[in-house]
Write a protein that holds these residues in place. Structure first.
Motif, PDB file in Angstrom:
ATOM      1  N   ALA A  31     110.614  44.753 -15.282  1.00 26.18           N
ATOM      2  CA  ALA A  31     109.531  45.712 -15.514  1.00 26.18           C
ATOM      3  C   ALA A  31     109.755  46.457 -16.832  1.00 26.18           C
ATOM      4  O   ALA A  31     108.815  46.674 -17.608  1.00 26.18           O
ATOM      5  CB  ALA A  31     109.447  46.698 -14.356  1.00 26.18           C
ATOM      6  N   PHE A  32     111.018  46.851 -17.095  1.00 26.39           N
ATOM      7  CA  PHE A  32     111.311  47.568 -18.347  1.00 26.39           C
ATOM      8  C   PHE A  32     111.144  46.655 -19.553  1.00 26.39           C
ATOM      9  O   PHE A  32     110.558  47.046 -20.567  1.00 26.39           O
ATOM     10  CB  PHE A  32     112.727  48.135 -18.316  1.00 26.39           C
ATOM     11  CG  PHE A  32     113.122  48.807 -19.610  1.00 26.39           C
ATOM     12  CD1 PHE A  32     112.650  50.062 -19.932  1.00 26.39           C
ATOM     13  CD2 PHE A  32     113.957  48.158 -20.517  1.00 26.39           C
ATOM     14  CE1 PHE A  32     112.992  50.674 -21.131  1.00 26.39           C
ATOM     15  CE2 PHE A  32     114.312  48.754 -21.723  1.00 26.39           C
ATOM     16  CZ  PHE A  32     113.829  50.023 -22.021  1.00 26.39           C
ATOM     17  N   VAL A  33     111.675  45.436 -19.450  1.00 27.21           N
ATOM     18  CA  VAL A  33     111.570  44.486 -20.567  1.00 27.21           C
ATOM     19  C   VAL A  33     110.111  44.218 -20.898  1.00 27.21           C
ATOM     20  O   VAL A  33     109.713  44.187 -22.073  1.00 27.21           O
ATOM     21  CB  VAL A  33     112.312  43.173 -20.234  1.00 27.21           C
ATOM     22  CG1 VAL A  33     112.015  42.114 -21.289  1.00 27.21           C
ATOM     23  CG2 VAL A  33     113.813  43.425 -20.142  1.00 27.21           C
ATOM     24  N   ASN A  34     109.301  44.042 -19.889  1.00 27.62           N
ATOM     25  CA  ASN A  34     107.872  43.789 -20.112  1.00 27.62           C
ATOM     26  C   ASN A  34     107.190  45.001 -20.748  1.00 27.62           C
ATOM     27  O   ASN A  34     106.373  44.863 -21.658  1.00 27.62           O
ATOM     28  CB  ASN A  34     107.177  43.428 -18.798  1.00 27.62           C
ATOM     29  CG  ASN A  34     107.609  42.069 -18.266  1.00 27.62           C
ATOM     30  OD1 ASN A  34     108.036  41.208 -19.036  1.00 27.62           O
ATOM     31  ND2 ASN A  34     107.508  41.883 -16.962  1.00 27.62           N
ATOM     32  N   ALA A  35     107.541  46.200 -20.261  1.00 31.36           N
ATOM     33  CA  ALA A  35     106.918  47.417 -20.795  1.00 31.36           C
ATOM     34  C   ALA A  35     107.347  47.684 -22.234  1.00 31.36           C
ATOM     35  O   ALA A  35     106.595  48.276 -23.015  1.00 31.36           O
ATOM     36  CB  ALA A  35     107.275  48.607 -19.909  1.00 31.36           C
ATOM     37  N   ALA A  36     108.570  47.253 -22.590  1.00 31.77           N
ATOM     38  CA  ALA A  36     109.110  47.518 -23.929  1.00 31.77           C
ATOM     39  C   ALA A  36     108.715  46.466 -24.951  1.00 31.77           C
ATOM     40  O   ALA A  36     108.960  46.644 -26.151  1.00 31.77           O
ATOM     41  CB  ALA A  36     110.634  47.610 -23.862  1.00 31.77           C
ATOM     42  N   GLU A  37     108.103  45.377 -24.480  1.00 28.79           N
ATOM     43  CA  GLU A  37     107.768  44.279 -25.383  1.00 28.79           C
ATOM     44  C   GLU A  37     106.832  44.757 -26.495  1.00 28.79           C
ATOM     45  O   GLU A  37     105.799  45.385 -26.244  1.00 28.79           O
ATOM     46  CB  GLU A  37     107.107  43.139 -24.605  1.00 28.79           C
ATOM     47  CG  GLU A  37     106.848  41.904 -25.454  1.00 28.79           C
ATOM     48  CD  GLU A  37     106.284  40.751 -24.641  1.00 28.79           C
ATOM     49  OE1 GLU A  37     106.031  39.692 -25.227  1.00 28.79           O
ATOM     50  OE2 GLU A  37     106.106  40.937 -23.407  1.00 28.79           O
ATOM     51  N   GLY A  38     107.243  44.489 -27.732  1.00 28.82           N
ATOM     52  CA  GLY A  38     106.428  44.860 -28.880  1.00 28.82           C
ATOM     53  C   GLY A  38     106.575  46.306 -29.305  1.00 28.82           C
ATOM     54  O   GLY A  38     105.937  46.736 -30.272  1.00 28.82           O
ATOM     55  N   ASN A  39     107.401  47.083 -28.608  1.00 30.16           N
ATOM     56  CA  ASN A  39     107.588  48.497 -28.965  1.00 30.16           C
ATOM     57  C   ASN A  39     108.651  48.600 -30.055  1.00 30.16           C
ATOM     58  O   ASN A  39     109.832  48.357 -29.815  1.00 30.16           O
ATOM     59  CB  ASN A  39     108.005  49.297 -27.716  1.00 30.16           C
ATOM     60  CG  ASN A  39     107.997  50.797 -27.977  1.00 30.16           C
ATOM     61  OD1 ASN A  39     108.714  51.290 -28.838  1.00 30.16           O
ATOM     62  ND2 ASN A  39     107.203  51.513 -27.206  1.00 30.16           N
ATOM     63  N   ALA A  40     108.247  49.002 -31.251  1.00 30.69           N
ATOM     64  CA  ALA A  40     109.163  49.053 -32.396  1.00 30.69           C
ATOM     65  C   ALA A  40     110.258  50.092 -32.197  1.00 30.69           C
ATOM     66  O   ALA A  40     111.398  49.903 -32.640  1.00 30.69           O
ATOM     67  CB  ALA A  40     108.385  49.352 -33.674  1.00 30.69           C
ATOM     68  N   ALA A  41     109.924  51.194 -31.521  1.00 34.32           N
ATOM     69  CA  ALA A  41     110.911  52.255 -31.313  1.00 34.32           C
ATOM     70  C   ALA A  41     112.055  51.773 -30.434  1.00 34.32           C
ATOM     71  O   ALA A  41     113.214  52.128 -30.660  1.00 34.32           O
ATOM     72  CB  ALA A  41     110.246  53.481 -30.693  1.00 34.32           C
ATOM     73  N   ILE A  42     111.759  50.969 -29.434  1.00 37.43           N
ATOM     74  CA  ILE A  42     112.804  50.436 -28.562  1.00 37.43           C
ATOM     75  C   ILE A  42     113.618  49.383 -29.301  1.00 37.43           C
ATOM     76  O   ILE A  42     114.846  49.317 -29.171  1.00 37.43           O
ATOM     77  CB  ILE A  42     112.204  49.837 -27.276  1.00 37.43           C
ATOM     78  CG1 ILE A  42     111.500  50.937 -26.468  1.00 37.43           C
ATOM     79  CG2 ILE A  42     113.291  49.187 -26.428  1.00 37.43           C
ATOM     80  CD1 ILE A  42     112.401  52.070 -26.012  1.00 37.43           C
ATOM     81  N   SER A  43     112.959  48.576 -30.102  1.00 41.21           N
ATOM     82  CA  SER A  43     113.671  47.551 -30.870  1.00 41.21           C
ATOM     83  C   SER A  43     114.652  48.169 -31.852  1.00 41.21           C
ATOM     84  O   SER A  43     115.705  47.598 -32.132  1.00 41.21           O
ATOM     85  CB  SER A  43     112.673  46.660 -31.627  1.00 41.21           C
ATOM     86  OG  SER A  43     111.789  46.020 -30.736  1.00 41.21           O
ATOM     87  N   ALA A  44     114.299  49.357 -32.371  1.00 44.68           N
ATOM     88  CA  ALA A  44     115.144  50.015 -33.378  1.00 44.68           C
ATOM     89  C   ALA A  44     115.902  51.204 -32.804  1.00 44.68           C
ATOM     90  O   ALA A  44     116.389  52.042 -33.557  1.00 44.68           O
ATOM     91  CB  ALA A  44     114.274  50.470 -34.546  1.00 44.68           C
ATOM     92  N   ILE A  45     116.011  51.290 -31.487  1.00 38.12           N
ATOM     93  CA  ILE A  45     116.645  52.458 -30.863  1.00 38.12           C
ATOM     94  C   ILE A  45     118.095  52.600 -31.315  1.00 38.12           C
ATOM     95  O   ILE A  45     118.831  51.623 -31.461  1.00 38.12           O
ATOM     96  CB  ILE A  45     116.565  52.364 -29.321  1.00 38.12           C
ATOM     97  CG1 ILE A  45     116.931  53.711 -28.684  1.00 38.12           C
ATOM     98  CG2 ILE A  45     117.432  51.241 -28.791  1.00 38.12           C
ATOM     99  CD1 ILE A  45     116.606  53.785 -27.195  1.00 38.12           C
ATOM    100  N   GLN A  46     118.493  53.834 -31.586  1.00 41.03           N
ATOM    101  CA  GLN A  46     119.839  54.106 -32.047  1.00 41.03           C
ATOM    102  C   GLN A  46     120.785  54.295 -30.860  1.00 41.03           C
ATOM    103  O   GLN A  46     120.384  54.810 -29.811  1.00 41.03           O
ATOM    104  CB  GLN A  46     119.854  55.377 -32.908  1.00 41.03           C
ATOM    105  CG  GLN A  46     119.034  55.268 -34.176  1.00 41.03           C
ATOM    106  CD  GLN A  46     119.579  54.208 -35.104  1.00 41.03           C
ATOM    107  OE1 GLN A  46     120.744  54.225 -35.464  1.00 41.03           O
ATOM    108  NE2 GLN A  46     118.720  53.270 -35.488  1.00 41.03           N
TER     109      GLN A  46
END
Length: 414
Positions: A109-124
């Motif tokens: 569910a989290f992976v699907n919700a985060a798909e395409g989210n640039a902020a999650i991809s670049a999270i520090q």
């Protein structure tokens, strides 16, 4: 009437050699072999069945662990919780952390919700405040919001452990212990929680050096100061750090000192000190003096003055070392202050102060490791723009001091 049924039938033709008629003992042994084969066969089949069932079970359990069986949570959640994102964590790894802390129902569910989210991809990497049992989309939103990042500690170059007060303006600059305390503050379910600066100070003075991860090259100097919390000065490097708000004061200091020691080592401090025939602690101390006494353009020259004065067995006579244990900032110290016998006052103490007097930045450390060539023994800042004059001649130095006084640089306002 006689039975004729068998008389007209042909006898069966034998094929192959005549059959051996087994004895009674041989028949018993053959029966036993057949029973053994049936048992072994049964066991093998049973084992295969058990393995197959176990594989299905474990596979199901692994799938449940990774992706769960439910779909998603609904609502506003139950409680605030802090989770950690590690360096290099994938979206799936973050999802696993969230599921383990009961933030999301499933990793999928989290992976699907985060798909395409640039902020999650670049999270520090760092610590983030979220809530338990929230929809995956809500978890994504919270992690993407910078306001929910907690435990972020920024230590500027030149800070010392304690707060300092400017004599002229009375402005107070937060020391490293206060900065750490502020960074630990987090509001969980309406209750603000912080690790107190006083608790950090107490641990800094009482915990064993090994428990605080003090590096070997600093252990003797730290132990020599007994229970004075200033024994840790300089061992927490400037920069940006992530600290766990829920950790104990000892754990926080230990991790910061350990990470700083690694940073110093990676920067070449140990190798350079060895080449200079000095200890890393001595070079760190010189770097702290450079940081406090000069502006960046003069770092290399001030470092050379320090080494020149030490080589000639002269006291350093730096006002920064007078101010350090007094927790204040003042350009012109008083005669009474300069006469105080402390472990840092280089007007009365020969050689270097007992510890660094701040956390030097890399430019100041580089200057301590690679001082500019020159024969200077004196320097003084002569104007408000920071112009600093260097000389070896004492009479010229006195003239420079007079010029500085005329420009109001050495006015202590006391």
């Amino acid at each position: 009437m006689t039975n004729q049924w068998g008389r007209g039938r042909a006898e069966p033709v034998a094929v192959g050699p005549p059959r051996h008629r087994m004895t009674r003992a041989e028949r018993i042994r053959e029966a036993r072999r057949r029973r053994k084969r049936r048992v072994v066969g049964g066991l093998t089949l049973g084992t295969l069945i058990v393995i197959a069932v176990a594989a299905v079970f474990l596979g199901s359990k692994l799938w449940h662990t990774l992706f769960g069986t439910g779909n998603d949570y609904a609502g506003e959640g139950l409680n605030d919780v802090v989770i950690q994102v590690h360096d290099g964590d994938s979206t799936t790894a973050i999802g696993q952390t969230l599921q383990e802390h009961h933030v999301v129902a499933t990793v999928a569910a989290f992976v699907n919700a985060a798909e395409g989210n640039a902020a999650i991809s670049a999270i520090q990497p760092g610590f983030y405040k979220v809530r338990t049992e929230i929809p995956a989309a809500n978890a994504v939103e919270r992690l993407a919001d910078p306001q929910n990042r907690v435990g972020k500690l920024v230590i500027p170059e030149g800070r010392q452990l304690d707060d300092v007060r400017d004599v002229k303006t009375n402005a107070v600059t937060d020391g490293i212990l206060s900065l750490i305390s502020h960074a630990t503050c987090v509001n969980l379910d309406g209750q603000n929680r912080c690790v107190a600066a006083e608790d950090l100070k107490s641990i800094a003075g009482t915990a064993a050096p090994a428990a605080l991860s003090v590096p070997d090259w600093a252990t003797d100097a730290v132990a020599a100061l007994g229970h004075d919390h200033r024994r840790l000065e300089g061992l927490i490097a400037p920069g940006m750090w992530n600290i766990d708000p829920s950790a104990s004061p000892e754990q926080i200091l230990s991790k910061l000192i350990s990470a700083s020691a690694t940073q110093y080592a990676n920067g070449g401090l140990l190798d350079t000190a060895r080449a200079m025939n000095m200890s890393p602690y001595q070079v760190l101390t010189v770097g702290s003096l450079v940081q406090r006494e000069a502006t960046p353009e003069d770092f290399g020259k001030v470092a050379r003055v320090i080494y020149n004065r030490l080589a000639e067995n002269r006291t350093l006579e730096f006002d920064s070392t007078v101010n350090y244990p007094l927790d204040r900032i003042e350009v012109a110290t008083t005669d009474a202050d300069r006469a105080q016998h402390t472990d840092w006052n280089t007007y009365v103490r020969p050689g270097l102060p007992a510890t660094p007097i701040c956390s030097p930045g890399q430019p100041a450390l580089t200057a301590a490791e690679q001082p500019e060539p020159g024969d200077w023994l004196y320097f003084v800042t002569i104007d408000m723009q920071g112009t600093t004059l260097f000389t070896r001649d004492y009479e010229q130095h006195l003239a420079n001091i007079k010029l500085a006084m005329g420009n109001g640089v050495l006015d202590s306002a006391r």
